[in-house]
Design an enzyme around this catalytic site. Structure first.
Site, PDB file in Angstrom:
ATOM      1  N   ARG A   4      25.100  41.721   9.430  1.00 16.47           N
ATOM      2  CA  ARG A   4      23.873  41.664   8.627  1.00 16.47           C
ATOM      3  C   ARG A   4      23.547  43.048   8.059  1.00 16.47           C
ATOM      4  NH1 ARG A   4      18.915  39.057   8.005  1.00 16.47           N
ATOM      5  NH2 ARG A   4      17.072  40.362   8.291  1.00 16.47           N
TER       6      ARG A   4
ATOM      7  N   CYS B   8      24.653  37.984  13.482  1.00 13.46           N
ATOM      8  CA  CYS B   8      24.328  36.960  14.501  1.00 13.46           C
ATOM      9  C   CYS B   8      23.402  35.912  13.872  1.00 13.46           C
ATOM     10  CB  CYS B   8      23.550  37.590  15.644  1.00 13.46           C
ATOM     11  SG  CYS B   8      24.564  38.575  16.703  1.00 13.46           S
TER      12      CYS B   8
ATOM     13  N   ILE C  10      15.539  38.346   3.936  1.00  8.93           N
ATOM     14  CA  ILE C  10      15.426  39.778   3.581  1.00  8.93           C
ATOM     15  C   ILE C  10      14.334  39.945   2.522  1.00  8.93           C
ATOM     16  CG2 ILE C  10      17.815  40.362   4.208  1.00  8.93           C
ATOM     17  CD1 ILE C  10      18.469  40.315   1.197  1.00  8.93           C
ATOM     18  N   ASP C  11      13.362  39.028   2.551  1.00 11.25           N
ATOM     19  CA  ASP C  11      12.289  39.074   1.537  1.00 11.25           C
ATOM     20  C   ASP C  11      11.527  40.392   1.541  1.00 11.25           C
ATOM     21  OD1 ASP C  11      11.502  37.955   4.105  1.00 11.25           O
ATOM     22  OD2 ASP C  11       9.493  37.795   3.261  1.00 11.25           O
TER      23      ASP C  11
ATOM     24  N   LYS D 112      24.276  51.327  18.432  1.00 10.33           N
ATOM     25  CA  LYS D 112      24.813  50.449  17.371  1.00 10.33           C
ATOM     26  C   LYS D 112      23.802  50.329  16.231  1.00 10.33           C
ATOM     27  CE  LYS D 112      24.301  45.765  17.494  1.00 10.33           C
ATOM     28  NZ  LYS D 112      23.739  45.222  16.253  1.00 10.33           N
ATOM     29  N   ASN D 113      22.533  50.093  16.558  1.00  3.81           N
ATOM     30  CA  ASN D 113      21.545  49.791  15.510  1.00  3.81           C
ATOM     31  C   ASN D 113      21.084  51.017  14.727  1.00  3.81           C
ATOM     32  OD1 ASN D 113      21.917  47.160  16.078  1.00  3.81           O
ATOM     33  ND2 ASN D 113      20.042  46.924  17.290  1.00  3.81           N
TER      34      ASN D 113
ATOM     35  N   ASP E  75      16.157  42.325  21.987  1.00  5.23           N
ATOM     36  CA  ASP E  75      17.597  42.373  22.280  1.00  5.23           C
ATOM     37  C   ASP E  75      17.884  42.386  23.770  1.00  5.23           C
ATOM     38  OD1 ASP E  75      18.287  44.633  19.496  1.00  5.23           O
ATOM     39  OD2 ASP E  75      17.853  42.488  19.591  1.00  5.23           O
TER      40      ASP E  75
ATOM     41  N   ILE F 267       9.663  37.776  18.280  1.00  5.88           N
ATOM     42  CA  ILE F 267      10.401  38.315  17.123  1.00  5.88           C
ATOM     43  C   ILE F 267      11.354  37.254  16.574  1.00  5.88           C
ATOM     44  CG2 ILE F 267      11.885  40.183  16.311  1.00  5.88           C
ATOM     45  CD1 ILE F 267       9.212  41.235  17.406  1.00  5.88           C
TER      46      ILE F 267
HETATM   47  C1  EPZ Z   1      17.149  44.756  13.885  1.00  4.33           C
HETATM   48  O1  EPZ Z   1      17.381  43.578  13.121  1.00  4.33           O
HETATM   49  C2  EPZ Z   1      18.282  44.807  14.888  1.00  4.33           C
HETATM   50  N1  EPZ Z   1      19.558  44.851  14.176  1.00  4.33           N
HETATM   51  C3  EPZ Z   1      18.241  43.568  15.791  1.00  4.33           C
HETATM   52  O2  EPZ Z   1      19.256  43.735  16.780  1.00  4.33           O
HETATM   53  C4  EPZ Z   1      16.883  43.531  16.489  1.00  4.33           C
HETATM   54  O3  EPZ Z   1      16.819  42.352  17.272  1.00  4.33           O
HETATM   55  C5  EPZ Z   1      15.777  43.522  15.436  1.00  4.33           C
HETATM   56  O4  EPZ Z   1      15.899  44.694  14.596  1.00  4.33           O
HETATM   57  C6  EPZ Z   1      14.394  43.535  16.055  1.00  4.33           C
HETATM   58  O5  EPZ Z   1      14.238  44.661  16.865  1.00  4.33           O
HETATM   59  C7  EPZ Z   1      19.938  46.015  13.605  1.00  4.33           C
HETATM   60  O6  EPZ Z   1      19.236  47.003  13.672  1.00  4.33           O
HETATM   61  C8  EPZ Z   1      21.262  45.999  12.915  1.00  4.33           C
HETATM   62  P1  EPZ Z   1      13.758  42.843  11.673  1.00  4.33           P
HETATM   63  P2  EPZ Z   1      16.538  43.340  11.759  1.00  4.33           P
HETATM   64  O7  EPZ Z   1      13.913  43.040  10.214  1.00  4.33           O
HETATM   65  O8  EPZ Z   1      16.337  44.627  11.068  1.00  4.33           O
HETATM   66  C9  EPZ Z   1      11.747  38.868  10.123  1.00  4.33           C
HETATM   67  C10 EPZ Z   1      21.097  43.155  18.059  1.00  4.33           C
HETATM   68  O9  EPZ Z   1      21.233  42.290  18.937  1.00  4.33           O
HETATM   69  N2  EPZ Z   1      12.025  39.405   8.770  1.00  4.33           N
HETATM   70  O10 EPZ Z   1      12.853  43.748  12.453  1.00  4.33           O
HETATM   71  O11 EPZ Z   1      17.171  42.218  11.033  1.00  4.33           O
HETATM   72  C11 EPZ Z   1      13.013  38.386  10.806  1.00  4.33           C
HETATM   73  O12 EPZ Z   1      13.309  37.064  10.402  1.00  4.33           O
HETATM   74  C12 EPZ Z   1      20.366  42.815  16.799  1.00  4.33           C
HETATM   75  O13 EPZ Z   1      21.496  44.360  18.137  1.00  4.33           O
HETATM   76  C13 EPZ Z   1      11.497  38.742   7.662  1.00  4.33           C
HETATM   77  O14 EPZ Z   1      10.810  37.739   7.789  1.00  4.33           O
HETATM   78  O15 EPZ Z   1      15.147  42.856  12.389  1.00  4.33           O
HETATM   79  C14 EPZ Z   1      12.693  38.470  12.270  1.00  4.33           C
HETATM   80  O16 EPZ Z   1      11.959  37.318  12.662  1.00  4.33           O
HETATM   81  C15 EPZ Z   1      19.919  41.365  16.732  1.00  4.33           C
HETATM   82  N3  EPZ Z   1      11.777  39.213   6.420  1.00  4.33           N
HETATM   83  C16 EPZ Z   1      11.754  39.680  12.329  1.00  4.33           C
HETATM   84  O17 EPZ Z   1      11.281  39.906  11.001  1.00  4.33           O
HETATM   85  C17 EPZ Z   1      12.539  40.334   6.236  1.00  4.33           C
HETATM   86  O18 EPZ Z   1      12.732  40.741   5.064  1.00  4.33           O
HETATM   87  C18 EPZ Z   1      12.477  40.916  12.850  1.00  4.33           C
HETATM   88  O19 EPZ Z   1      13.366  41.303  11.890  1.00  4.33           O
HETATM   89  C19 EPZ Z   1      13.062  40.991   7.363  1.00  4.33           C
HETATM   90  C20 EPZ Z   1      12.789  40.519   8.622  1.00  4.33           C
END
Ligand code: EPZ
Length: 424
Positions: free
Chosen positions: A94, A118, A125-126, A24-25, A309, A331
């Protein structure tokens, strides 16, 4: 109003073979990446999940020809028109935000609503926006529309350091940088396998990318990206979920279409609990009937550490370990809404600061519970399969976003599961 629920009659041992679907991801990034192509793209191994339906709607809003035959998605981008993406389809997930990087890379201009998905606590998304600005984009936010407008007369490669190794930001910046002039370096990049899969598609389309899968990715911008044919990697989170299910209720379950090294962290933790399994190429055979499960400690980390996850479904299984386990999520520190639902079933879980303590072994009993997010739903499926009596899981749409026909796959292994409408 009515909604679909899944009802599971627990206690049935599972046996047989399950085949894992495409990731999926990876899929939710590969589909927006097609926007960068000037010629038709074919993606095979597309999972049957509702996130794909939403992304296909967005491709059609961009006037692409889109066809899904079984698990092969065919897209012809030759008629594409750069249209503002502000419909409800954007809110469904998202990962809609990957259209930001792809449309910015292709046209130097994109308007899109802030994505949904979710609720796992604040998910800014900063880092994505900072990366786009480093490439020369100006970003404005329209409060009324709740949409971003990004524009760059001329995208120019740059050196970008990610304050956190964000999966989404790494992919999104890569999608914009492949068409920027000159060299882009993404430092402290995420290393998840899904990022490598997206880079493989982009490379087939003509992009020049080095170092993906390490913490430093180097991209040389190109002027033209053509068509490609690509097969999606297996879903390591679905595979991990079925590994946990097989460990909990299996009696010789064979899990096919797996890349075992993507699951190293989970496999070592299951081994630590006393679970017995055998890795044979791209399949894993799980022997069940484990009597005395040992409690463990897990702490989620960026890849290749323990995947956030998988902490929710594993927590359901940890209710059967003899002693106290501790689960820390570094995370998403608020990803513990599943604990209250599991406690309704007889679990004894205390939620702490960015962690929970699972006091086992507890007998679980079926009752009505609700999926609060995708992987909470997975945790409730694991618990329902183990519980005495029938567990009814509401908000099952969360599960359908990320698992390809999970009930059909479980029924094929001998689970007693039905799906029906109930009045809200
Ligand atoms: C991806 O989300 C996955 N989703 C998530 O899976 C997964 O849990 C996550 O990576 C971590 O492995 C998809 O790939 C669609 P991140 P993503 O950016 O890209 C912070 C599932 O269950 N952050 O690595 O959104 C954020 O708040 C889903 O399949 C910022 O602060 O994850 C979080 O605390 C849930 N600023 C951490 O980083 C940003 O600009 C991880 O986020 C971006 C992220």
């Amino acid at each position: 109003m009515s909604q679909e629920v899944i009802a599971i009659e627990g206690g049935h041992k599972l046996k047989g073979t399950v085949r894992i679907s495409g990731a999926k991801n990876a899929t939710v990034a590969l589909i927006p990446a097609i926007v960068l192509a000037e010629e038709p793209v074919e993606i095979m191994g597309v999972p049957e999940i509702s996130d794909v339906d939403a992304l296909m709607v967005l491709l059609k809003e961009l006037n692409c020809e889109v066809e899904l035959e079984e698990d092969t998605l065919k897209v012809n981008p030759e008629t594409m028109i750069n249209t503002p993406l502000v419909s409800d389809a954007v809110d469904k997930l998202r990962a809609s935000y990957y259209f930001m990087g792809a449309l910015l890379g292709k046209y130097g201009d994109v308007t899109i609503k802030m994505p949904g998905g979710c609720y796992l606590g604040p998910r800014p998304i900063d880092l994505h926006l900072k990366g786009f600005e480093a490439l020369g984009a100006t970003i404005t936010y329209d409060e009324n529309m709740g949409s971003y407008h990004l524009h760059a007369d001329h995208l120019k490669g740059n050196r970008i350091y990610l304050d956190f190794a964000s999966v989404g930001a790494t992919i999104n910046i890569m999608l914009a940088a492949v068409r920027a002039d000159g060299k882009t370096t993404i430092e402290n990049a995420a290393k998840e396998p899904e990022i490598i899969d997206v880079a493989n598609l982009l490379t087939k389309m003509g992009a020049k990318i080095r170092g993906v899968g390490t913490d430093t990715i180097v991209i040389e911008g190109v002027d033209y990206m053509g068509g490609a044919v690509h097969e999606i990697i297996p879903d390591r989170i679905e595979a991990g979920t079925f590994l946990i299910i097989a460990a909990a209720m299996g009696n010789m379950v064979l899990i096919q279409n797996v890349i075992p090294q993507h699951l190293d962290a989970l496999l070592s933790k299951l081994r630590e609990m006393g679970v017995v399994f055998e890795i044979i190429g791209d399949t894993i055979l799980v022997y069940g009937n484990i009597e005395h499960l040992k409690p463990i400690e897990i702490k989620t980390q960026i890849y290749p550490g323990f995947a956030t996850d998988l902490q929710q479904p594993l927590t359901a299984f940890l209710t059967q370990a003899e002693g106290q386990s501790k689960v820390t999520d570094t995370i998403y520190t608020a990803r513990f809404k599943h604990c209250a639902e599991l406690n309704k079933m007889g679990a004894n879980i205390e939620v702490g600061d960015a962690c929970c303590y699972v006091n086992g072994k507890t007998d679980l009993h079926g009752t009505r519970v609700n999926a609060t997010d995708l992987r909470c739903g997975a945790a409730l499926v694991v618990a329902g399969l183990m519980a005495d009596g029938v567990t009814e899981i509401g908000n099952v749409y969360h599960i359908d976003r990320g698992y390809d026909n999970i009930d059909r796959k479980l029924i094929a292994l001998g689970a007693q599961i039905s799906r029906y409408e109930v009045d809200d």
